[in-house]
Write a protein that holds these residues in place. Structure first.
Motif, PDB file in Angstrom:
ATOM      1  N   UNK A 107      35.401  30.679  24.520  1.00  0.00           N
ATOM      2  CA  UNK A 107      36.249  31.516  25.375  1.00  0.00           C
ATOM      3  C   UNK A 107      37.645  31.707  24.790  1.00  0.00           C
ATOM      4  N   UNK A 108      38.206  32.898  24.985  1.00  0.00           N
ATOM      5  CA  UNK A 108      39.587  33.147  24.569  1.00  0.00           C
ATOM      6  C   UNK A 108      40.461  32.669  25.733  1.00  0.00           C
ATOM      7  N   UNK A 109      41.089  31.550  25.553  1.00  0.00           N
ATOM      8  CA  UNK A 109      41.834  30.907  26.633  1.00  0.00           C
ATOM      9  C   UNK A 109      43.116  31.657  26.971  1.00  0.00           C
ATOM     10  N   UNK A 110      43.893  32.026  25.967  1.00  0.00           N
ATOM     11  CA  UNK A 110      45.168  32.683  26.246  1.00  0.00           C
ATOM     12  C   UNK A 110      45.424  33.800  25.245  1.00  0.00           C
ATOM     13  N   UNK A 111      45.963  34.889  25.751  1.00  0.00           N
ATOM     14  CA  UNK A 111      46.368  36.015  24.933  1.00  0.00           C
ATOM     15  C   UNK A 111      47.868  36.173  25.177  1.00  0.00           C
ATOM     16  N   UNK A 112      48.678  35.621  24.282  1.00  0.00           N
ATOM     17  CA  UNK A 112      50.132  35.591  24.468  1.00  0.00           C
ATOM     18  C   UNK A 112      50.703  36.973  24.748  1.00  0.00           C
ATOM     19  N   UNK A 146      49.293  39.648  25.990  1.00  0.00           N
ATOM     20  CA  UNK A 146      48.903  40.134  27.317  1.00  0.00           C
ATOM     21  C   UNK A 146      49.653  39.391  28.422  1.00  0.00           C
ATOM     22  N   UNK A 147      49.775  38.082  28.300  1.00  0.00           N
ATOM     23  CA  UNK A 147      50.487  37.298  29.311  1.00  0.00           C
ATOM     24  C   UNK A 147      51.938  37.762  29.416  1.00  0.00           C
ATOM     25  N   UNK A 148      52.595  37.969  28.291  1.00  0.00           N
ATOM     26  CA  UNK A 148      53.989  38.408  28.303  1.00  0.00           C
ATOM     27  C   UNK A 148      54.116  39.830  28.859  1.00  0.00           C
ATOM     28  N   UNK A 170      53.651  39.607  32.619  1.00  0.00           N
ATOM     29  CA  UNK A 170      54.842  38.968  33.184  1.00  0.00           C
ATOM     30  C   UNK A 170      56.003  39.952  33.248  1.00  0.00           C
ATOM     31  N   UNK A 171      56.237  40.678  32.173  1.00  0.00           N
ATOM     32  CA  UNK A 171      57.326  41.666  32.155  1.00  0.00           C
ATOM     33  C   UNK A 171      57.100  42.755  33.194  1.00  0.00           C
ATOM     34  N   UNK A 172      55.863  43.198  33.342  1.00  0.00           N
ATOM     35  CA  UNK A 172      55.553  44.222  34.346  1.00  0.00           C
ATOM     36  C   UNK A 172      55.856  43.712  35.747  1.00  0.00           C
ATOM     37  N   UNK A 173      55.351  42.521  36.074  1.00  0.00           N
ATOM     38  CA  UNK A 173      55.592  41.964  37.406  1.00  0.00           C
ATOM     39  C   UNK A 173      57.082  41.806  37.677  1.00  0.00           C
TER      40      UNK A 173
END
Length: 165
Positions: A40-45, A47-49, A52-55
């Protein structure tokens, strides 16, 4: 644990559990079994950033409260979408426990009342649920549209796929 550590743990569990499902038992403990993800791809930095910026830039608030409390500030022309645990299709299909206290028939009635209260103040309200006689009775005064939906989560693989209810 810090909030960041809690978020990281949740992201990890949703990547390695069964179909990314989030569910807790009556004690409020996460209770989804591990999935069969080989790598599994645990984290996609990136995408997470980006998320986060959108929210943060759109002034989005996340609430962990009862649905009635979450819509207290809804006004005319606001759009509200509810996606509760669905009313069971049969007497044996009674799983509605995605939260510590479950989602009872009384909760379904509270949701119906909230749905119509918001509609009466001019909010645009939409709700998903199963197509059962009980659902149609609860929402008899609503404008009901039937849609087919694919279901990827079921303990019985033969029951996954398109559903008419």
């Amino acid at each position: 644990m810090s909030n960041v550590e809690k978020a990281a743990r949740l992201l990890y569990m949703l990547r390695v559990d069964f179909n990314g499902l989030y569910r807790v038992n009556k004690k409020g403990q996460f209770n989804v079994p591990y999935g069969r993800n080989k790598n599994p791809k645990i984290a996609n930095h990136e995408n997470i950033m980006s998320v986060s910026n959108y929210f943060n830039s759109c002034n989005i608030n996340f609430l962990n409260v009862d649905f009635e409390e979450s819509v207290q500030e809804v006004q005319e022309n606001d759009f509200v979408y509810f996606d509760p645990p669905y009313i069971p299709l049969s007497l044996t299909a009674d799983f509605t426990s995605y939260t510590e206290g479950g989602f009872t028939f009384d909760d379904q009635k509270r949701l119906r009342d909230t749905f119509f209260r918001l509609s009466s103040i001019g909010a645009h309200v939409m709700l998903s649920n199963s197509d059962t006689p009980l659902t149609r009775e609860l929402y008899a005064e609503a404008n009901i549209h039937e849609v087919s939906a694919s279901r990827a989560i079921n303990s019985n693989a033969k029951k996954r796929g398109k559903l008419e209810n």
